[in-house]
Scaffold this active site. Sequence first.
Site, short mmCIF file in Angstrom:
data_model
loop_
_atom_site.label_atom_id
_atom_site.label_comp_id
_atom_site.label_asym_id
_atom_site.label_seq_id
_atom_site.Cartn_x
_atom_site.Cartn_y
_atom_site.Cartn_z
N SER A 139 78.55 -106.30 -27.50
CA SER A 139 79.29 -105.22 -26.85
C SER A 139 79.82 -104.20 -27.84
O SER A 139 80.16 -104.53 -28.99
CB SER A 139 80.46 -105.81 -26.07
N TYR A 161 88.16 -110.14 -26.16
CA TYR A 161 86.79 -109.94 -25.69
C TYR A 161 85.91 -109.40 -26.83
O TYR A 161 84.85 -109.95 -27.13
CB TYR A 161 86.79 -108.99 -24.49
N LYS A 199 81.74 -106.12 -9.58
CA LYS A 199 82.64 -106.28 -10.73
C LYS A 199 84.05 -105.76 -10.37
O LYS A 199 84.95 -105.76 -11.22
CB LYS A 199 82.10 -105.55 -11.96
N1 LIG Z 1 78.61 -103.66 -18.18
C1 LIG Z 1 78.95 -103.19 -19.39
O1 LIG Z 1 79.32 -102.02 -19.52
C2 LIG Z 1 78.87 -104.09 -20.61
C3 LIG Z 1 79.16 -103.52 -21.84
C4 LIG Z 1 79.08 -104.33 -22.97
C5 LIG Z 1 78.71 -105.65 -22.85
N2 LIG Z 1 78.48 -106.19 -21.63
C6 LIG Z 1 78.10 -107.61 -21.57
O2 LIG Z 1 76.90 -107.72 -20.84
C7 LIG Z 1 76.86 -108.95 -20.14
C8 LIG Z 1 76.61 -108.69 -18.68
O3 LIG Z 1 77.69 -107.89 -18.20
P1 LIG Z 1 77.81 -107.40 -16.71
O4 LIG Z 1 78.35 -106.02 -16.76
O5 LIG Z 1 76.53 -107.67 -15.99
O6 LIG Z 1 78.97 -108.34 -16.17
P2 LIG Z 1 79.01 -109.34 -14.95
O7 LIG Z 1 80.39 -109.91 -14.95
O8 LIG Z 1 78.53 -108.69 -13.72
O9 LIG Z 1 77.96 -110.46 -15.37
C9 LIG Z 1 78.31 -111.63 -16.04
C10 LIG Z 1 77.87 -112.81 -15.21
O10 LIG Z 1 78.17 -114.02 -15.91
C11 LIG Z 1 78.60 -114.97 -14.97
N3 LIG Z 1 79.42 -115.96 -15.66
C12 LIG Z 1 80.69 -115.81 -16.12
N4 LIG Z 1 81.10 -116.95 -16.69
C13 LIG Z 1 80.08 -117.84 -16.58
C14 LIG Z 1 79.91 -119.19 -16.95
N5 LIG Z 1 80.90 -119.87 -17.57
N6 LIG Z 1 78.74 -119.81 -16.69
C15 LIG Z 1 77.74 -119.13 -16.05
N7 LIG Z 1 77.85 -117.85 -15.66
C16 LIG Z 1 79.01 -117.21 -15.92
C17 LIG Z 1 79.38 -114.18 -13.93
O11 LIG Z 1 79.45 -114.86 -12.69
C18 LIG Z 1 78.59 -112.89 -13.86
O12 LIG Z 1 77.66 -112.95 -12.82
C19 LIG Z 1 78.16 -109.66 -20.44
O13 LIG Z 1 77.95 -110.55 -21.50
C20 LIG Z 1 79.08 -108.53 -20.85
O14 LIG Z 1 80.11 -108.99 -21.70
C21 LIG Z 1 78.54 -105.44 -20.50
#
Ligand SMILES: NC(=O)c1ccc[n+]([C@@H]2O[C@H](COP(=O)([O-])OP(=O)(O)OC[C@H]3O[C@@H](n4cnc5c(N)ncnc54)[C@H](O)[C@@H]3O)[C@@H](O)[C@H]2O)c1
Length: 335
Positions: A139, A161, A199
């Site tokens: 991230s 985070y 989200k």
């Molecule tokens: N969306 C953004 O802007 C962004 C930016 C930087 C990094 N990220 C990273 O990208 C990845 C995906 O993000 P996203 O935006 O799709 O978020 P999101 O929360 O929609 O997706 C994360 C998923 O992980 C699942 N999850 C959480 N804890 C878990 C566990 N213990 N076991 C199994 N599943 C679990 C959640 O249910 C969720 O569906 C994440 O790692 C996030 O940190 C996202």
Amino acid sequence: MRYINNDLKDKTILITGGAGFIGSNLAFYFQKNHPDANVVVLDSFRSGETLSNGNLKSFGHFKNLIGFRGEIISGDINDKDLLLNLEVNYKFDYIFHEAAISDTTALEQDLMIKTNVNAYKDLLNLAIVHNANMIYASSAATYGNAESPQTVGRESPQNVYGFSKLSMDNISREYMKNSSISIVGLRYFNVYGKNEFFKNRTASMILQFGHQLLSGKNPRLFEGSNKILRDFVYIEDIIQANIKAMEPKKSGIYNVGTGKARSFQDIVDILQKELKTNFSCEYIPNPFVGSYQFHTKADIEITKWALNYEPAYSMEDGIKAYGPEIVKVYEEEVK
Ligand SMILES: NC(=O)c1ccc[n+]([C@@H]2O[C@H](COP(=O)([O-])OP(=O)(O)OC[C@H]3O[C@@H](n4cnc5c(N)ncnc54)[C@H](O)[C@@H]3O)[C@@H](O)[C@H]2O)c1
């Protein structure tokens, strides 16, 4: 659009966090463009359990996967028995690791480190046993208030985070030294696009402003919003980076953004054009002054080289492509 030549016939792909925003988009990418691949989604799904900040502990939602025909496993990446089961009963060729406590404002340091860092290491070990290439979500939060353009190697996380994601990168670098699989960490900047609605409050400001406008409300911006700049990247470019990361020139940690900084005021202005609204903006004092990223812009030069990544969506293009979905979700889920 398909981003690699390999048709991935009979390849098995694990997507952790596959019921979330980015993971579900990956699942559908493979279903559409690589129908002969076997895709396994693992996600803990939402249970109603909340963190101390009031947000859900996990955001996974079945609606993000309606129409997906691959295998779906409800499970927690912190569950060692589940990981052993995956190791013994499957043979993955690629692991896309998106599961995480993705809420940047979560305060539970114990849960954050356990889920984002420790479970990732277990998954890396699984990848090595299976000889599966690992592509995982890091991230831009690793940069915190580091100066812009944010460049790999100059991190300064300001919350647990960001710290957890930087710890994942540090572990990855150690593993890269002597493993035969490729390991790619993708530092996403601010992502927006389809399937982010669930989200809730952590969805992008693009969706949140879009829904404010559709409900007839004046958009509320922080004072000086024309000077608060971020690198907002459309989901399609995130998918592009992930898929190209299956065949990297080199393992590494790479920024994924557009390489352009755009303001919150730009978001509202572009949205008003796309949604054909004309509300005047309300400006409120920014309570986060001092703890807020005021300027992010990804340095993507190395990403372009290592992954052959080329962002295709300006903010104008991204919001135009996303507009009909913003309206659809509003009609179906909000109205
Ligand atoms: N969306 C953004 O802007 C962004 C930016 C930087 C990094 N990220 C990273 O990208 C990845 C995906 O993000 P996203 O935006 O799709 O978020 P999101 O929360 O929609 O997706 C994360 C998923 O992980 C699942 N999850 C959480 N804890 C878990 C566990 N213990 N076991 C199994 N599943 C679990 C959640 O249910 C969720 O569906 C994440 O790692 C996030 O940190 C996202």
